[in-house]
Write a protein that holds these residues in place. Structure first.
Motif, PDB file in Angstrom:
ATOM      1  N   VAL A   1       5.284  -8.592  -9.167  1.00 23.69           N
ATOM      2  CA  VAL A   1       5.730  -7.851  -8.234  1.00 23.69           C
ATOM      3  C   VAL A   1       6.239  -6.434  -8.639  1.00 23.69           C
ATOM      4  N   GLU A   2       7.124  -6.324  -9.768  1.00 24.53           N
ATOM      5  CA  GLU A   2       7.292  -5.089 -10.188  1.00 24.53           C
ATOM      6  C   GLU A   2       6.240  -4.154 -10.922  1.00 24.53           C
TER       7      GLU A   2
ATOM      8  N   ALA B   1       5.125  -0.615  -8.961  1.00 28.61           N
ATOM      9  CA  ALA B   1       4.884   0.717  -9.861  1.00 28.61           C
ATOM     10  C   ALA B   1       3.547   1.176  -9.858  1.00 28.61           C
ATOM     11  N   ALA B   2       2.550   0.327  -9.780  1.00 21.16           N
ATOM     12  CA  ALA B   2       1.335   1.072  -9.480  1.00 21.16           C
ATOM     13  C   ALA B   2       1.175   1.426  -8.089  1.00 21.16           C
ATOM     14  N   LEU B   3       1.844   0.885  -7.010  1.00 25.97           N
ATOM     15  CA  LEU B   3       1.453   1.469  -5.689  1.00 25.97           C
ATOM     16  C   LEU B   3       2.393   2.664  -5.733  1.00 25.97           C
ATOM     17  N   MET B   4       3.496   2.768  -6.255  1.00 23.19           N
ATOM     18  CA  MET B   4       4.396   4.150  -6.409  1.00 23.19           C
ATOM     19  C   MET B   4       3.616   5.107  -6.874  1.00 23.19           C
TER      20      MET B   4
ATOM     21  N   ARG C   1       0.250   5.350  -6.906  1.00 23.85           N
ATOM     22  CA  ARG C   1      -0.649   5.773  -5.871  1.00 23.85           C
ATOM     23  C   ARG C   1      -0.166   6.756  -4.797  1.00 23.85           C
ATOM     24  N   LEU C   2       1.086   6.308  -4.554  1.00 32.59           N
ATOM     25  CA  LEU C   2       1.656   7.215  -3.514  1.00 32.59           C
ATOM     26  C   LEU C   2       1.949   8.452  -3.932  1.00 32.59           C
ATOM     27  N   VAL C   3       2.433   8.660  -5.142  1.00 31.78           N
ATOM     28  CA  VAL C   3       2.741   9.993  -5.799  1.00 31.78           C
ATOM     29  C   VAL C   3       1.550  10.591  -5.813  1.00 31.78           C
ATOM     30  N   ALA C   4       0.405  10.129  -6.122  1.00 33.83           N
ATOM     31  CA  ALA C   4      -0.999  10.720  -6.414  1.00 33.83           C
ATOM     32  C   ALA C   4      -1.520  11.162  -4.832  1.00 33.83           C
TER      33      ALA C   4
END
Length: 112
Positions: free
Chosen positions: A63-64, A68-71, A73-76
């Motif tokens: 989950v961590e 991190a991967a979702l974060m 993607r969000l930043v991108a």
């Protein structure tokens, strides 16, 4: 049991065998005499709990990593939105400059 011996002065914690038997009947033992007193095999319970904690840690790590991967993607995506807004702003500014140049030409020709 602990009321009379050396352990009586120490606070002790434990589980109720009947409650544990609902979820982990494998760790509950019953005496063979007529009293049928239930007890918990704490060594077995500890082993089950350790495996459960290991599994939870593994799931937490997954989950961590996903977070991190979702974060990332969000930043991108946020950067893409900023770039799009900047490009839109630049397009508007270019159009405005073009209009100003055309107006200047019209003024120079005396049409305005």
């Amino acid at each position: 049991m602990f009321r009379r011996d050396v352990e009586a002065k120490h606070q002790r914690f434990g589980f109720i065998a009947d409650e544990i038997a609902v979820t982990l009947p494998e760790v509950v033992q019953e005496s063979s005499d007529e009293k049928k007193i239930k007890g918990i095999a704490y060594q077995d319970l500890i082993a089950v709990m350790v495996v459960s904690v290991q599994s939870l840690n593994s799931r937490f790590d997954e989950v961590e990593g996903l977070a991190a991967a979702l974060m990332s993607r969000l930043v991108a995506l946020e950067e893409n939105v900023k770039m799009k807004k900047l490009q839109d702003w630049q397009t508007v500014m270019n159009r405005l400059e073009n209009l100003e140049a055309r107006l200047t030409k019209l003024e120079m020709k005396g049409l305005l």
